[in-house]
Design an enzyme around this catalytic site. Sequence first.
Site, PDB file in Angstrom:
ATOM      1  N   ASP A   1       0.819  -1.208   0.000  1.00 47.52           N
ATOM      2  CA  ASP A   1       0.000   0.000   0.000  1.00 47.52           C
ATOM      3  C   ASP A   1       0.859   1.266   0.000  1.00 47.52           C
ATOM      4  OD1 ASP A   1      -2.363   1.464   0.087  1.00 47.52           O
ATOM      5  OD2 ASP A   1      -2.421   1.471   2.279  1.00 47.52           O
TER       6      ASP A   1
ATOM      7  N   ASN B   1       1.411   3.318  -3.017  1.00 47.59           N
ATOM      8  CA  ASN B   1       2.016   3.693  -4.303  1.00 47.59           C
ATOM      9  C   ASN B   1       1.507   5.042  -4.801  1.00 47.59           C
ATOM     10  OD1 ASN B   1       3.340   1.218  -4.303  1.00 47.59           O
ATOM     11  ND2 ASN B   1       1.784   0.223  -5.558  1.00 47.59           N
TER      12      ASN B   1
ATOM     13  N   ARG C   1       0.158   7.544  -3.020  1.00 54.08           N
ATOM     14  CA  ARG C   1       0.633   8.643  -2.175  1.00 54.08           C
ATOM     15  C   ARG C   1       2.118   8.935  -2.432  1.00 54.08           C
ATOM     16  NH1 ARG C   1      -1.371   6.656   3.502  1.00 54.08           N
ATOM     17  NH2 ARG C   1      -2.031   4.848   2.278  1.00 54.08           N
TER      18      ARG C   1
ATOM     19  N   SER D   1      -7.362  -5.122  -5.333  1.00 53.88           N
ATOM     20  CA  SER D   1      -8.557  -5.630  -4.671  1.00 53.88           C
ATOM     21  C   SER D   1      -9.783  -5.436  -5.554  1.00 53.88           C
ATOM     22  CB  SER D   1      -8.765  -4.911  -3.335  1.00 53.88           C
ATOM     23  OG  SER D   1      -9.208  -3.580  -3.552  1.00 53.88           O
ATOM     24  N   THR D   2     -10.851  -6.122  -5.207  1.00 49.39           N
ATOM     25  CA  THR D   2     -12.111  -5.914  -5.921  1.00 49.39           C
ATOM     26  C   THR D   2     -12.596  -4.481  -5.723  1.00 49.39           C
ATOM     27  OG1 THR D   2     -13.241  -6.867  -3.993  1.00 49.39           O
ATOM     28  CG2 THR D   2     -12.856  -8.322  -5.868  1.00 49.39           C
ATOM     29  N   ASP D   3     -12.323  -3.881  -4.573  1.00 51.48           N
ATOM     30  CA  ASP D   3     -12.715  -2.492  -4.326  1.00 51.48           C
ATOM     31  C   ASP D   3     -11.964  -1.539  -5.268  1.00 51.48           C
ATOM     32  OD1 ASP D   3     -14.435  -3.222  -2.269  1.00 51.48           O
ATOM     33  OD2 ASP D   3     -12.877  -3.045  -0.742  1.00 51.48           O
ATOM     34  N   ASN D   4     -10.703  -1.871  -5.581  1.00 51.28           N
ATOM     35  CA  ASN D   4      -9.909  -1.014  -6.470  1.00 51.28           C
ATOM     36  C   ASN D   4     -10.411  -1.039  -7.906  1.00 51.28           C
ATOM     37  OD1 ASN D   4      -6.801  -1.933  -4.811  1.00 51.28           O
ATOM     38  ND2 ASN D   4      -8.231  -0.286  -4.339  1.00 51.28           N
TER      39      ASN D   4
ATOM     40  N   ARG E   1     -11.735   2.174  -9.649  1.00 49.97           N
ATOM     41  CA  ARG E   1     -10.902   3.328  -9.979  1.00 49.97           C
ATOM     42  C   ARG E   1     -11.078   3.706 -11.450  1.00 49.97           C
ATOM     43  NH1 ARG E   1      -5.195   2.007  -6.767  1.00 49.97           N
ATOM     44  NH2 ARG E   1      -6.046   2.189  -4.649  1.00 49.97           N
TER      45      ARG E   1
ATOM     46  N   SER F   1      -8.539  -4.345   4.974  1.00 54.48           N
ATOM     47  CA  SER F   1      -9.183  -4.054   3.687  1.00 54.48           C
ATOM     48  C   SER F   1      -9.569  -5.331   2.933  1.00 54.48           C
ATOM     49  CB  SER F   1      -8.265  -3.181   2.829  1.00 54.48           C
ATOM     50  OG  SER F   1      -8.007  -1.953   3.469  1.00 54.48           O
TER      51      SER F   1
END
Length: 253
Positions: free
Chosen positions: A33, A35, A37, A78-81, A84, A210
């Site tokens: 996690d 990248n 930022r 992730s599936t959440d990503n 994007r 997450s």
Amino acid sequence: MELPGFVYRLYERKIRRSLSPEKLPTHIGVLVDGNRRWAKLAGATTATGHQAGADKILEFLGWCRELDINMVTLYMLSTDNMSRSSQELDDLMGIIANTLDRLGETKTIRVHPVGALELLPDYLADKLRELEASTVHITGIHVNVAVGYGGRREIVDAVKALLLEGQSKGLDAAQIAADLDPDQLAKYLYTSGQPDPELVIRTSGEQRLSGFLTWQSAYSEFYFCEALWPDFRRVDFLRALRDFSDRQRRFGS
């Protein structure tokens, strides 16, 4: 104040000497996690940040190999990503594909895809399947590539697979339920047959999972590091291992 490089090297060696091989984890999960930022702070594009993170993966696996840590699960997408922007996802999936090629070129890494491949572009899903097939006999470090992964989805997929197999054997719901236990359901997870991770590391200072390895991390130790993933150093990794080695692991309350 940043310490000189040689001081860090001395510090690394001191930590390394303090680690007992028998106290090191055999399976590590990593949420790579920070990248985006990192890119923002560097005044660079998001794609540049993702590429820096991909480069760090190869370096990190080298550290694991040096310490005989032979199983790693990398949370890369992730599936959440998946919600994007299409441009960022296109760039990221291209970088992941290139990283898979680099893993395959080593001839020392066994790759296993972990996630819902049907959510991915065909070229990336096919590459994951092909790399899994071509590296299945490699006895070196085993890398689970979590792409299109969500912990809740994995459990739902496992339950569906278990029910469908039971149905194919002529079992009804009551019979399937009567035989169901955690060990049986674990056979249908993406990581079927693998040991659960003893240590889960997350970079970037965030202190949550997450949805990463929701089932498998039930008894894992967690280590949260402030460094953004592209800035994660060998000394940071050694600190995580030292912290893990010093803990008294308990299974239960």
